[in-house]
Design a protein around this motif. Sequence first.
Motif, short mmCIF file in Angstrom:
data_model
loop_
_atom_site.label_atom_id
_atom_site.label_comp_id
_atom_site.label_asym_id
_atom_site.label_seq_id
_atom_site.Cartn_x
_atom_site.Cartn_y
_atom_site.Cartn_z
N GLU A 10 0.81 -1.21 0.00
CA GLU A 10 0.00 0.00 0.00
C GLU A 10 0.85 1.27 0.00
N TRP A 124 5.27 1.86 8.38
CA TRP A 124 4.17 1.48 7.48
C TRP A 124 4.68 0.51 6.42
N LYS A 204 -1.85 9.75 -3.23
CA LYS A 204 -2.40 8.84 -2.23
C LYS A 204 -1.38 8.59 -1.12
N THR A 205 -0.12 8.38 -1.51
CA THR A 205 0.91 8.12 -0.52
C THR A 205 1.28 9.40 0.22
N THR A 208 -1.05 10.21 2.90
CA THR A 208 -1.05 9.31 4.05
C THR A 208 0.13 9.59 4.98
N ASP A 209 1.27 9.95 4.41
CA ASP A 209 2.46 10.26 5.22
C ASP A 209 2.19 11.46 6.12
N SER A 213 0.69 14.83 4.44
CA SER A 213 -0.77 14.77 4.54
C SER A 213 -1.33 16.02 5.24
N GLU A 224 -7.67 15.89 -1.52
CA GLU A 224 -7.62 14.65 -0.75
C GLU A 224 -8.86 13.81 -1.01
#
Length: 337
Positions: A10, A124, A204-205, A208-209, A213, A224
């Motif tokens: 992911e 992660w 997307k990544t 998430t970080d 983010s 987002e």
Amino acid sequence: MSVYRIIGIEASPYSVKVRAVMRYMHIVFRWVGRMPQFFDETKRVKPLIMPVVQFPSGEYRTDSTPILLDIDKRHSKERTILPRRTSDAFLSLLIEDLADEWLTKCLFYFRFNTDTDARWGASWVIDDAHSNLTQAELNGLTDNFIERQTERMGLVGCSKSNGPILEKSYEEFLRIMEEFVARDKFFFGSRPSIGDFGVYGQLKTLGTDSTASKIMRTVAPRTEAWVLRADDLSDTDGIWYPEDDQFSPVIIKILKYAATYYLPYLVANNEALEDGSGEFSITMQGSEYRQPCFSYHGKCLKFLVERFNSLEGEESSRVTKLLKETGCLDYFRRVSV
């Protein structure tokens, strides 16, 4: 084997990009949530980069863009990720390449720039790549991963000295996206292209970080939401924009962005590769950007130039005019293939 298998994690923007395309195209696949380097089945695949996609024939493939172009050829009767107009298809590939190769610098920089981000991002990755780890085992592998990745930051241009440029370019791209998603669904119509999926994978990544983010939620909250929707577009239908000479405002802005950051970088890297330099530097937005030469990006530039040169007639004229207006054309003309 009768279905595709995507072997990745992911936390890999390229893995989730391929997965999102297969969902959109209604292709049956299996998601194997593993890091290919730690998987006996794939550890001998070369080059061993994520994702590794096993085709129904049993063949293992890497490098997400050639994989997606091949999949599109095989499965595009009902759905395709390449716009109908060859000029738009070229622009979509340019946007995907910018996302894959420049936005990923922003991703790597933010992920390992601070101890907090590095700990979160590495944990992660490792937790996603290995199953049944104890906390002590997770901590040890995370420490090792952070050490390996931080040693690579300078090699790929993600050094602290380049940080101001990467931070600025990330926020600029988010502002372009935020204005765009408030008005339109996708770059070339109401259906997604390979360019949309390329941007989705990186954002997307980044979304998430930890630090990246927070920036996204401050600068581009609707972006987002767009990223979250793009994860599964299997129920999305739509059309390409009508065939006229008009381009969506977002395309113009992304090309100006490319002329500010990505294309100068690509050409400077290519010129350094050709003259045998080990390192190069350029000025972007009044700041120096410096890194060692990267041979893969020489291939990326030549791929884009070849696609541009393959355009014919009105399609060539349409793109050439746009590239000139946005400051991109000179970079394509400085490369011979």
